[in-house]
Design a protein around this motif. Sequence first.
Motif, mmCIF file in Angstrom:
data_model
loop_
_atom_site.group_PDB
_atom_site.id
_atom_site.type_symbol
_atom_site.label_atom_id
_atom_site.label_comp_id
_atom_site.label_asym_id
_atom_site.label_seq_id
_atom_site.Cartn_x
_atom_site.Cartn_y
_atom_site.Cartn_z
ATOM 1 N N THR A 32 0.832 -1.201 0.000
ATOM 2 C CA THR A 32 0.000 0.000 0.000
ATOM 3 C C THR A 32 0.865 1.248 0.000
ATOM 4 N N LYS A 34 -0.068 3.786 1.681
ATOM 5 C CA LYS A 34 -0.406 4.410 2.958
ATOM 6 C C LYS A 34 0.569 3.980 4.040
ATOM 7 N N GLN A 38 -2.296 5.225 8.623
ATOM 8 C CA GLN A 38 -3.346 5.578 7.671
ATOM 9 C C GLN A 38 -4.136 4.337 7.264
ATOM 10 N N TYR A 39 -3.436 3.242 7.064
ATOM 11 C CA TYR A 39 -4.092 2.001 6.675
ATOM 12 C C TYR A 39 -5.015 1.517 7.790
ATOM 13 N N ASP A 41 -6.380 3.325 10.107
ATOM 14 C CA ASP A 41 -7.502 4.265 10.196
ATOM 15 C C ASP A 41 -8.562 3.979 9.139
ATOM 16 N N CYS A 42 -8.170 3.407 8.032
ATOM 17 C CA CYS A 42 -9.125 3.052 6.972
ATOM 18 C C CYS A 42 -9.806 1.716 7.248
ATOM 19 N N VAL A 43 -9.034 0.707 7.634
ATOM 20 C CA VAL A 43 -9.566 -0.652 7.707
ATOM 21 C C VAL A 43 -10.402 -0.914 8.962
ATOM 22 N N LYS A 46 -14.101 -0.098 8.551
ATOM 23 C CA LYS A 46 -14.718 -1.045 7.606
ATOM 24 C C LYS A 46 -14.992 -2.384 8.296
ATOM 25 N N ASP A 111 -9.888 -3.125 0.205
ATOM 26 C CA ASP A 111 -10.505 -1.820 -0.090
ATOM 27 C C ASP A 111 -9.635 -0.664 0.375
ATOM 28 N N CYS A 112 -8.804 -0.887 1.378
ATOM 29 C CA CYS A 112 -8.002 0.200 1.951
ATOM 30 C C CYS A 112 -6.616 0.321 1.346
#
Length: 113
Positions: A32, A34, A38-39, A41-43, A46, A111-112
Amino acid sequence: MRSLFVPALAVSSLLLAGCASAPNDPTLTLQTGKTPAQYADCVVPKLRGSALSPTVSQTQRSYRIVVPSKVSADNVLEAYKAGNGGKVFIYERHLLASNFLPSSFERAAQDCI
């Protein structure tokens, strides 16, 4: 009596071999752009949106996200700092019937990216 012993021994040996050979290698490795923070914080949102209950821990260079499972080993996602972003390792134990489609755990991870 002896005729029942041999099949029972064979079956129990196969079951024990399955436990002993549980893989420690990631089921999926992703790259990634990210950072691990950051990763994560995204996953994490979800995973929560998929009715999963992730637990997050962090070190200076990585994030570890663990999703408990009632029927198998916990699913683990590890994001490490790498060159221009991060590297993500997914350790997921599938039930036999669920190997055909990506799980919500795997979809959130991809997705992240």
